[in-house]
Design a protein around this motif. Structure first.
Motif, PDB file in Angstrom:
ATOM      1  N   VAL A 102     -12.268  45.440 -24.537  1.00 53.60           N
ATOM      2  CA  VAL A 102     -11.410  45.761 -25.668  1.00 53.60           C
ATOM      3  C   VAL A 102     -11.808  47.140 -26.176  1.00 53.60           C
ATOM      4  N   LYS A 103     -10.852  48.071 -26.108  1.00 50.78           N
ATOM      5  CA  LYS A 103     -11.111  49.410 -26.610  1.00 50.78           C
ATOM      6  C   LYS A 103     -10.844  49.440 -28.105  1.00 50.78           C
ATOM      7  N   PRO A 104     -11.786  49.973 -28.864  1.00 47.64           N
ATOM      8  CA  PRO A 104     -11.522  50.058 -30.301  1.00 47.64           C
ATOM      9  C   PRO A 104     -10.450  51.109 -30.584  1.00 47.64           C
ATOM     10  N   GLN A 105      -9.574  50.778 -31.513  1.00 43.08           N
ATOM     11  CA  GLN A 105      -8.540  51.726 -31.921  1.00 43.08           C
ATOM     12  C   GLN A 105      -9.190  52.809 -32.781  1.00 43.08           C
ATOM     13  N   PRO A 106      -8.798  54.064 -32.569  1.00 38.34           N
ATOM     14  CA  PRO A 106      -9.388  55.123 -33.401  1.00 38.34           C
ATOM     15  C   PRO A 106      -8.998  54.953 -34.858  1.00 38.34           C
ATOM     16  N   GLU A 107      -9.945  55.190 -35.705  1.00 30.36           N
ATOM     17  CA  GLU A 107      -9.734  55.072 -37.148  1.00 30.36           C
ATOM     18  C   GLU A 107      -9.775  56.469 -37.773  1.00 30.36           C
ATOM     19  N   PRO A 108      -9.007  56.699 -38.824  1.00 30.24           N
ATOM     20  CA  PRO A 108      -9.105  58.004 -39.502  1.00 30.24           C
ATOM     21  C   PRO A 108     -10.478  58.150 -40.157  1.00 30.24           C
ATOM     22  N   GLY A 109     -11.063  59.306 -39.982  1.00 27.91           N
ATOM     23  CA  GLY A 109     -12.356  59.587 -40.596  1.00 27.91           C
ATOM     24  C   GLY A 109     -12.165  60.126 -42.007  1.00 27.91           C
TER      25      GLY A 109
END
Length: 184
Positions: A38-45
């Motif tokens: 499962v690839k983590p979805q990118p989150e806004p920093g």
């Protein structure tokens, strides 16, 4: 001289014979359990200094364009200039400043380059990239300002499977790169 004999180990068979009915030392062939990655979805920093700078530049552009810029809004000279540039994009029409003509022609190349650079890393941002990138073709930084003021730079590489259709089939295509270079 002693002779070395190499013996290849044979796998134990599952079939029983009169000599080998049951072997307590034989391992059963258990298929490996499927592993789901499962690839983590990118989150806004968090917002950084570059976001505030992009926002300040956008606000300065809006302020200059609508409050300080010389001339009148929707003047007849501006409308005539735009109609001339649209009706004769090449070669440069007589009476059009060479510098302005060069800037006008960049309105095609710059949004395409920005689209090619920004679309692949547009996932996981606070705002979707597509409307701002499409808007930049007509409105330039007026459209891109809010996106760049809220985006998070991505440093990790983007895999081909993570790209959207336009990024994978248009922006990452060598033909598109060659065409963009030829236009520039």
């Amino acid at each position: 001289a002693p002779q070395h004999i190499s013996v290849a180990a044979k796998p134990l068979s599952k079939t029983s014979s009169s000599l080998n009915v049951w072997n307590p030392f034989a391992k059963e062939d258990i298929p490996p359990a499927p592993v789901e990655i499962v690839k983590p979805q990118p989150e806004p920093g968090p917002l950084e200094t570059q976001n505030y700078v992009a926002g300040a530049v956008w606000i300065a552009l809006i302020t200059f364009a609508f409050a300080i810029a010389p001339g009148e809004m929707n003047s007849a000279a501006d409308t005539e200039l735009l109609n001339t540039l649209i009706s004769q994009p090449y070669p440069r029409p007589e009476g059009i400043n060479e510098l302005w003509f060069a800037v006008w022609n960049c309105f095609t190349v710059v949004p395409a380059v920005l689209g090619a650079l920004e679309a692949p890393v547009g996932r996981g941002q606070r705002l979707p990239a597509a409307p701002f990138l499409w808007g930049s073709a007509a409105f330039g930084y007026f459209s891109l300002g809010p996106y760049f003021a809220t985006r998070t730079p991505r440093t990790e590489p983007v895999e081909l499977d993570d790209l959207g259709w336009a990024s994978r089939n248009i922006f990452e295509n060598r033909l598109f790169g060659g065409l963009l270079s030829a236009i520039a």
